[in-house]
Design a protein around this motif. Structure first.
Motif, PDB file in Angstrom:
ATOM      1  N   GLY A 248       0.786  -1.240   0.000  1.00  0.00           N
ATOM      2  CA  GLY A 248       0.000   0.000   0.000  1.00  0.00           C
ATOM      3  C   GLY A 248       0.808   1.274   0.000  1.00  0.00           C
ATOM      4  N   GLU A 268      -3.436   7.706  -3.536  1.00  0.00           N
ATOM      5  CA  GLU A 268      -4.176   8.800  -2.903  1.00  0.00           C
ATOM      6  C   GLU A 268      -5.370   9.194  -3.765  1.00  0.00           C
ATOM      7  N   MET A 276     -13.367   7.435  -0.075  1.00  0.00           N
ATOM      8  CA  MET A 276     -13.905   8.623   0.588  1.00  0.00           C
ATOM      9  C   MET A 276     -15.027   9.302  -0.200  1.00  0.00           C
ATOM     10  N   THR A 286     -14.574  14.877   1.664  1.00  0.00           N
ATOM     11  CA  THR A 286     -13.223  14.755   1.101  1.00  0.00           C
ATOM     12  C   THR A 286     -13.168  15.372  -0.289  1.00  0.00           C
TER      13      THR A 286
ATOM     14  N   GLU B  43     -14.816  13.275   6.215  1.00  0.00           N
ATOM     15  CA  GLU B  43     -13.423  13.099   5.814  1.00  0.00           C
ATOM     16  C   GLU B  43     -12.639  12.543   6.998  1.00  0.00           C
ATOM     17  N   ARG B  44     -11.461  12.041   6.706  1.00  0.00           N
ATOM     18  CA  ARG B  44     -10.570  11.540   7.752  1.00  0.00           C
ATOM     19  C   ARG B  44      -9.581  12.659   8.065  1.00  0.00           C
ATOM     20  N   ILE B 215      -1.450  17.333   5.362  1.00  0.00           N
ATOM     21  CA  ILE B 215      -2.767  16.810   4.973  1.00  0.00           C
ATOM     22  C   ILE B 215      -2.665  15.290   4.819  1.00  0.00           C
ATOM     23  N   VAL B 217      -4.896  11.398   4.334  1.00  0.00           N
ATOM     24  CA  VAL B 217      -6.162  10.703   4.093  1.00  0.00           C
ATOM     25  C   VAL B 217      -6.246   9.508   5.039  1.00  0.00           C
ATOM     26  N   ASP B 218      -5.367   8.515   4.830  1.00  0.00           N
ATOM     27  CA  ASP B 218      -5.482   7.304   5.657  1.00  0.00           C
ATOM     28  C   ASP B 218      -4.669   7.412   6.941  1.00  0.00           C
ATOM     29  N   MET B 222      -0.371   5.001   3.302  1.00  0.00           N
ATOM     30  CA  MET B 222      -0.900   4.503   2.033  1.00  0.00           C
ATOM     31  C   MET B 222      -1.027   5.539   0.932  1.00  0.00           C
ATOM     32  N   CYS B 223      -1.311   6.784   1.286  1.00  0.00           N
ATOM     33  CA  CYS B 223      -1.678   7.720   0.221  1.00  0.00           C
ATOM     34  C   CYS B 223      -0.525   8.601  -0.218  1.00  0.00           C
ATOM     35  N   GLY B 225      -0.122  11.549   0.622  1.00  0.00           N
ATOM     36  CA  GLY B 225      -0.563  12.939   0.604  1.00  0.00           C
ATOM     37  C   GLY B 225       0.193  13.796   1.601  1.00  0.00           C
TER      38      GLY B 225
END
Lengths: 485, 284
Positions: A248, A268, A276, A286, B43-44, B215, B217-218, B222-223, B225
């Motif tokens: 991942g 992402e 999301m 999101t 949102e997370r 910022i 997400v998970d 994983m992302c 970001g």
């Protein structure tokens, strides 16, 4: 059995392979509804009659999980669709998913005898048909588990490897708990694969069927942080652990400009949409940034998913930039075909060299260079070599990098004695055992990046190994006692 | 579901929540954070854990209502529940006895700093704390910081409380005083504040840790970001951090990255305000 299909082999060969009914490309780029509707009953029946019912069913060998393909097709001929899907389920507990995302053209269908001179039987479409038929007619009956066993097994990650391992162990009677870090179940099936290839409803139903086997699912639980593997053994009372945490962690190219706003990893980008619901902003919180022109870097299925998603989010020009030629693209042919139908531009033999930003730190372009194919490299594919002085800039507002993932390092770094190889891939033997007794692993975590079905095969192999391991552990003290007496 | 057991307003826009989350409470160390999601369409977002009580199975979060989700969270009350909480995430703060340390908090960042200051005090350090805020109301947790510090300085941008000025003013005094002998600095607050602290401590060659609020997400790696540039290399704040050597952080890039969704945030905030207004109308 021939009674069911009175046609002679020569007659069966004359029947054309049945095609799926698909949403027209111009319509589907406006929505997230599934691209393919599969085959209907009539087409499924015609397709089933094409099967030569070979004595040595080579298709079964071609299937990573060994589905009795000939057997389920014969049940279709008898119109016993529920029987057919249950036949599949003996080997694969996620038929509605595999019927959609499996690369059958490289597995069962590539070896199909009919395929030698004609088109192979559309095994994948038949698998999907019976799974969808069962769903539409509400024919699913959860198996009753009679031989309950007391031992607890922890499954880490709720992707295809973990789900399959969980289902197999639950059917054997073990007490199984799946631990998932995200708030929703499914792993890459949920956050990675878009709705237009795998509808959320299908995923939810398949997940629910796993639960109906008595499998507990604990979401919001990051193993390694919320609890460690050693705590699972020492405090939580688990007898064995299966690791199926996937790959991942996204790779980045390492070119200038990757910190700009508008640069995403495919992970992402897809997570924002698939998990999301960023396509529903502001109904969903999101956000996702879109542009008129979008460049996706990579040639695999993830790149295809990202570029086709960007088209659905409103990109006028959606480009796929790949450094080799079309032949070397790892994506499924069907996905490339669907992408081209949807107006995706393939920019082949092209490699990005930097991402260019404006004064507000937003992406405004991508600089690329032309490539040509040189001598074959380690992978056997011809190595792309940059053409000097061929740099050119494409105006884009969004860049999505889909150049591969590697395993998330959290479990490896919090589990002493768990051996890993290149890029944090967990070392496993042919039984999916790791360097630590009682810990098994499979899927992308043990492969570095593969397919849903190979992850499922690992999950299945691991379940058998876990069973052997737990039973052997039980026998050890008994043998010692016997000797003492 | 994670029930809110109590809520206390520390300032008009800052609230403190006691939340039942036994698994997180059990494993949480200073510096860890959680990712929360309030509802199905939510949102997370990451929030640093301020405190935890493993025996009671509770965690404490202090939240400033800035964005849509933090505003929504601050509109919730005891008895309400948070849909999803995962954690503890991120690496815990490395705590050692340096001798003398400075803990610099800005705004709601002081809430994140407080457990670190406490842990540093427990480890035997002399702790010099600086609590900063734009206004008196935003210079929070002075009492708590006083409990675990040898000395506390309070600064406000507008001079409404403590000394008028910014946190680097008393920090410079501390760093120049050889008798105090600051060996390490921990700074948490808005990015421009942390950048200013980093620039100052670099002059003095004093090791400085900052906690980066990128910022996410998970929040599990994983992302990507939350990628930040540390010493020229890409790192993920969620799994490689959230704390980094302040002198290696590319603050300018992170400040720009954190503006990525300001236009979307504005839409969400306005929509939420309209919904709140409509709800008030109905209840009247």
């Amino acid at each position: 059995m021939t009674v069911l299909n009175p046609l002679k082999p020569s007659e069966r060969m004359k029947i054309a392979r049945q095609e799926s009914i698909e949403q027209p490309a111009l319509d589907r780029v406006q929505n997230f509804t599934e691209v393919s509707f599969g085959v209907d009953e009539e087409r499924a029946m015609i397709e089933a009659t094409r099967c030569l019912e070979c004595k040595n069913a080579v298709c079964v060998e071609g299937c990573p999980v060994g589905i009795d393909i000939r057997g389920f097709i014969q049940l279709i001929l008898q119109k016993d669709y529920a029987g057919a899907v249950n036949k599949i389920r003996e080997a694969n507990y996620l038929p509605a998913i595999c019927g959609r995302v499996c690369p059958q053209e490289e597995q069962c269908e590539v070896v199909c005898t009919l395929g030698k001179k004609h088109m192979p039987v559309a095994i994948g479409k038949l698998e999907r048909f019976v799974a969808d038929y069962e769903l539409a007619h509400n024919l699913f009956v959860a198996p009753v588990i009679t031989n309950k066993r007391p031992e607890k097994v922890a499954i880490v990650g709720s992707g295809p490897a973990g789900l399959t391992c969980a289902a197999e162990l639950a059917k054997m009677g073990y007490q199984v708990t799946i631990f998932e870090a995200l708030h929703a179940v499914g792993g890459v099936l949920r956050y990675g694969i878009p709705e237009f290839r795998l509808p959320r409803q299908i995923l939810d139903i398949e997940m629910d069927r796993i639960k109906q086997l008595g499998v507990e699912i604990q979401t919001n639980f990051l193993v390694g942080r919320t609890a460690t593997i050693d705590e699972f053994f020492n405090e939580w009372g688990f007898s064995a652990v299966f690791l199926g945490t996937g790959a991942g962690t996204p790779n980045f190219m390492g070119i200038p400009g990757e910190g700009l706003t508008g640069v995403y990893s495919a992970n992402e980008f897809l997570t924002r949409v698939n998990l999301m619901g960023a396509n529903k902003f502001p109904r969903n919180d999101t956000p996702i940034r879109m542009g008129t022109n979008v460049a996706v870097i990579g040639g695999g299925n993830t790149a295809m998913d990202a570029v086709r998603t960007s088209k659905r989010l409103g990109a006028k020009r959606a480009l796929l930039i790949y450094r080799r030629s079309r032949q070397e693209m790892p994506a499924r042919q069907e996905e490339i075909h669907h992408a081209e139908q949807e107006g995706i531009e393939l920019l082949l033999l092209t490699n990005p060299t930097r991402i260019i930003g404006d004064e507000n730190h937003f992406v405004m372009g991508i600089e690329c260079q032309r490539m040509e194919l040189g001598e074959p490299d380690d992978s056997g594919r011809r190595r792309p070599v940059a053409v000097k002085g061929s740099e050119f800039v494409i105006p884009v507002q969004i860049v999505i990098e889909a150049i591969g993932q590697q395993p998330n390092p959290i479990i490896q770094s919090t589990t002493p004695g768990l051996k890993t190889g290149k890029r944090g891939v967990v070392d496993t033997n042919d039984k999916q055992g790791t360097s630590r007794p009682g810990i098994f692993a499979g899927g992308d975590l043990a492969r570095g990046g593969a397919t849903v079905i190979l992850a499922m095969r690992d999950g299945k192999t691991a379940a058998a190994s876990i069973h052997d391991y737990i039973q052997s552990q039980k026998n050890v003290p008994e043998q010692v006692e016997a000797k003492v007496s | 579901m994670f029930p809110i057991l109590s809520k206390e307003d520390l300032a008009p826009t800052v609230s403190k929540f006691l939340i039942k989350a036994p698994l997180v409470a059990k494993k949480r160390k200073a510096g860890n954070f959680v990712i929360i999601r309030l509802m199905e369409e939510g949102e997370r977002i990451p929030l640093t854990i301020v405190d935890s009580n493993p025996a009671e199975g509770t965690i404490t979060l202090i939240v400033q209502a800035i964005g849509k989700t933090t505003k929504q969270l601050c509109s919730m009350k005891a008895g309400d529940s948070i849909l999803d909480i995962v954690g503890p995430l991120g690496n815990p703060t490395p705590i050692e006895n340096h001798g003398a340390v400075a803990c610099v908090g800005g705004g709601v960042g002081t809430a994140e700093l407080y457990p670190i200051a406490k842990a540093l005090k427990d480890a035997g350090n002399r702790v010099y704390s600086i609590v900063g805020g734009r206004t008196k109301e935003l210079a929070i947790l002075e009492a708590e910081m006083t409990e675990c510090s040898d000395k506390v300085f309070v600064t406000t941008d507008d001079g409404s409380y403590g000394t008028k000025g910014i946190v680097t003013d008393p920090l410079r005094q501390l760093l120049t005083d050889p008798q105090i002998g600051i060996k390490a600095v921990y700074a948490i607050g808005p990015l421009p504040m942390m950048r200013a602290v980093a620039n100052l401590t670099k002059e003095f060659g004093v090791h400085t840790l900052v906690s980066l609020n990128a910022i996410m997400v998970d929040g599990t790696g994983m992302c990507g970001g939350c990628r930040v540039t540390i010493d020229g290399k890409m790192k993920f704040a969620c799994v490689d951090g959230p704390e980094f050597d302040a002198h290696q952080v590319d603050f300018d890039e992170l400040i720009l990255r954190n503006r990525s969704y300001l236009d979307f945030e504005k839409i969400s905030v306005e929509q939420f305000a309209a919904q709140q207004a409509a709800a008030r109308e109905v209840s009247r």
